[in-house]
Scaffold this motif. Sequence first.
Motif, PDB file in Angstrom:
ATOM      1  N   UNK A  51       0.704  -1.084  -0.136  1.00  0.00           N
ATOM      2  CA  UNK A  51       0.101  -0.045   0.094  1.00  0.00           C
ATOM      3  C   UNK A  51       0.880   1.260  -0.135  1.00  0.00           C
ATOM      4  N   UNK A  52       1.899   1.261   0.807  1.00  0.00           N
ATOM      5  CA  UNK A  52       2.815   2.395   0.827  1.00  0.00           C
ATOM      6  C   UNK A  52       3.441   2.858  -0.769  1.00  0.00           C
ATOM      7  N   UNK A  53       3.739   1.499  -1.405  1.00  0.00           N
ATOM      8  CA  UNK A  53       4.510   1.831  -2.518  1.00  0.00           C
ATOM      9  C   UNK A  53       3.452   2.181  -3.532  1.00  0.00           C
ATOM     10  N   UNK A  68      -1.613   7.003   5.877  1.00  0.00           N
ATOM     11  CA  UNK A  68      -1.678   5.854   6.876  1.00  0.00           C
ATOM     12  C   UNK A  68      -3.121   5.602   7.140  1.00  0.00           C
ATOM     13  N   UNK A  69      -4.058   6.500   7.216  1.00  0.00           N
ATOM     14  CA  UNK A  69      -5.575   6.057   7.322  1.00  0.00           C
ATOM     15  C   UNK A  69      -6.037   5.308   6.359  1.00  0.00           C
ATOM     16  N   UNK A 123       0.220   3.568  14.549  1.00  0.00           N
ATOM     17  CA  UNK A 123       0.806   2.085  14.633  1.00  0.00           C
ATOM     18  C   UNK A 123       1.513   1.838  13.217  1.00  0.00           C
ATOM     19  N   UNK A 124       0.829   1.891  12.285  1.00  0.00           N
ATOM     20  CA  UNK A 124       1.339   1.442  11.010  1.00  0.00           C
ATOM     21  C   UNK A 124       2.400   2.466  10.442  1.00  0.00           C
ATOM     22  N   UNK A 174      -9.017   3.763  -2.702  1.00  0.00           N
ATOM     23  CA  UNK A 174      -7.953   3.600  -3.442  1.00  0.00           C
ATOM     24  C   UNK A 174      -7.631   4.625  -4.491  1.00  0.00           C
ATOM     25  N   UNK A 175      -8.564   5.647  -4.558  1.00  0.00           N
ATOM     26  CA  UNK A 175      -8.334   6.713  -5.652  1.00  0.00           C
ATOM     27  C   UNK A 175      -8.036   7.802  -5.150  1.00  0.00           C
TER      28      UNK A 175
END
Length: 315
Positions: A75-77, A83-84, A97-98, A314-315
């Motif tokens: 997800x980060x990539x 983070x939310x 935490x993430x 995701x958008x």
Amino acid sequence: MRGGMKKGKWSKEEDNLIKNHIEKYGIGRSWQGLSNTLGLQRCGRSCRSRWLNYLRPGLKHGNFTAAEERIICEMYSKRGSCWSIIAAVLPGRTDLAIKNYWNSTLKKRFPRAARSRRRTSSDSSDDTGPDLTLVVYNDDESTSTTTAPDLALIVYNEEEESAAEPELPLVVYNEEEESAAAPELPLVLYNEEESATAGSSSSHSSGVDKPVAVLSGSQLQAGLQPPPPICAPVQAGAQPSPPPVTLVKEELISAPVRTSPVDYHQTGEEMDVGWALMSPMPLSYMDPDLARIIGIDLPPIAGFEDIGSFLSFFN
DNA sequence: AAACTGTTCAACCGCATGGCC
DNA sequence: TGGCCATGCGGTTGAACAGTT
């Protein structure tokens, strides 16, 4: 202290005050009001932070699992430090935490993911859509109560970079010990032909090519065994101009099927976090054709029947 | 045993946003 | 419509702890 407000570590008494009050009465009109009501001498945002990141029920405080690490990296990539959003697909984990886990641990272990994000974040117009990370996993050996296959589909941009460091997670896996009684799922074969320059945009939108063959049952027993663990690499188009998705490889999905299903949506029973879908997306949305072909009949998750309700993540 | 270094985690801070008056 | 306030979010900081020398 500033302005009469207390700062620093929270005491057990303060925690209990907040916890008991919210469990009884809810948050109320505002966090500041709650703080005033309880005489905490903390600012409202501090109370909110404490509740959301530490006291809230359902939070997981233990170590991150390998599956969670993979999701975070992936997800980060794709999304960077949202983070939310990442937290939204990791039940029981907070954005804080993430974020901490990424900055303290994962960033060092997966510098490729960090670089990948830096590269793509500069041009958001290149972000072409549903690079989804869907993971369903089980790391509780003792559980045997669902019909849902343990599978995951990770869609990623195959942006090659010499991998002198750990690869990003491409493997779909099942942490549960293999069950001898587990029925085989069919193996779906895809055309391995490289087609990075051809194809249609529609295939990109679906993210998965049509299979060219489906093997099951006796065919599998005849020697075409799906590889354990399960792997389902799916290649999405590379940026910037999104080429069509090409499913380079083939393997699918093999997993034990539980014998005593529990429909959490029907019973209202709280789902064991270890079994929770790691995405708000119903599996049936992963790829309807694929689900139909391999005969998976997965119930939708209440509240997410409408595909538009989660795609916005995701958008 | 003490000092130093690295890591983790929680609290804090600044900014953006949205709702209300 | 503009100002105020609360909230949400991501970045930064610092205390506590663990490991090493």
